[in-house]
Design an enzyme around this catalytic site. Sequence first.
Site: not given
Ligand SMILES: [Zn+2]
Length: 370
Positions: A44, A52, A55, A77, A79, A82
């Site tokens: 991702t 975090c 999932r 990058r 998230c 979180c």
């Molecule tokens: Zn996160």
Amino acid sequence: MNMSRKNTQSESAISSHAAARFWRATLSRDARADGTFVLAVRSTHIYCRPSCPARRPLRRNVVFYRTREEAERQGFRPCRRCRPNEVASPVALVARASEYLAQSSEDGVRFSALAAKLGATPATLRRAFLQVTGLRPRELAEALRVARFKKMLRDGKSITDALYETGYGSPSRVYERSNAQLGMTPATYRKGGKGMKIGYTITKSSLGNILVAATERGISAVYLGDVDAKLVAELHEEYPRAEISVAGDSFERWVKEIVQRVEGNPPRIELPLDLQATAFQRRVWQELQRIPRGTTRTYTQVARALGDPKAVRAVARACATNPVSIVVPCHRVIRQDGNLAGYRWGLSRKEQLLRQERLAATPQKKAAQA
Ligand SMILES: [Zn+2]
């Protein structure tokens, strides 16, 4: 359990033993590990804190980095859930709790449920709340049940303002116990610095001399200038009723931290503040602390972020009266047309600060330093 594709320099610095530990912390969403490493997900291209709530990715897609800077250098990058790019701290945890509470449709939120939602242990969250708001768990749990408190959060108030305005945490309770960033003193309390015992020290930096003044609870002033006597006079003007004297080396760690931030480096430790401020100033200064290093905001953007788009002038005033330069990075606010606007410590210093931060935030320079 070693990584099959060791393709980065930073990754190789992490032993397989450490990686295994990091993965365990990741699986258990251990908030205590926040700030000690980040996990980056190859599929991702984002990176997360260990805690975090998202999932868990597949192990084979995960790369660990000790710092978020390394992850960003490799093209990951932060998230959005979180927010690993914000300083890992009790303050960040409480800010996320506040965001969650504002969005939650339930009327009462159980403390343990709140902790679970944030991926923190109840103990971690308790400690964070105590440090940031000065509230004990029982007082906090009571506040969490109050609908009015929740409405304030939805209206964009910070959690400390909301607690304060709903009557939780008297000034003495909140502000005497708290020594964290959000625990600033309201204007009605200790006006003019009455009752404050402030020590100061002056040191050198690439921006000239820096005066750092602090009480035993936190930093009360950070001034920049060339003439020591002038800096000291300003301190007396800002806190006319405080007891002011030259400090020993009791807050040397804070001074070192400020000097390294002046040179454009990322925060290493949290700097507690002990200030006198109106509720509005507090909100503005907190907002300024959210502006990432190496970037700028306009006064209008800050006003909008506060949910008060018409308050542009008031925001500018709050920036101009910020007593703790660097720690509250008011130099990162500029005018809409790109003009740097003013700076209490001189425009050339503002320019230099921004330039240093921009440079330090770019990969080449960072790699050279590492
Ligand atoms: Zn996160």
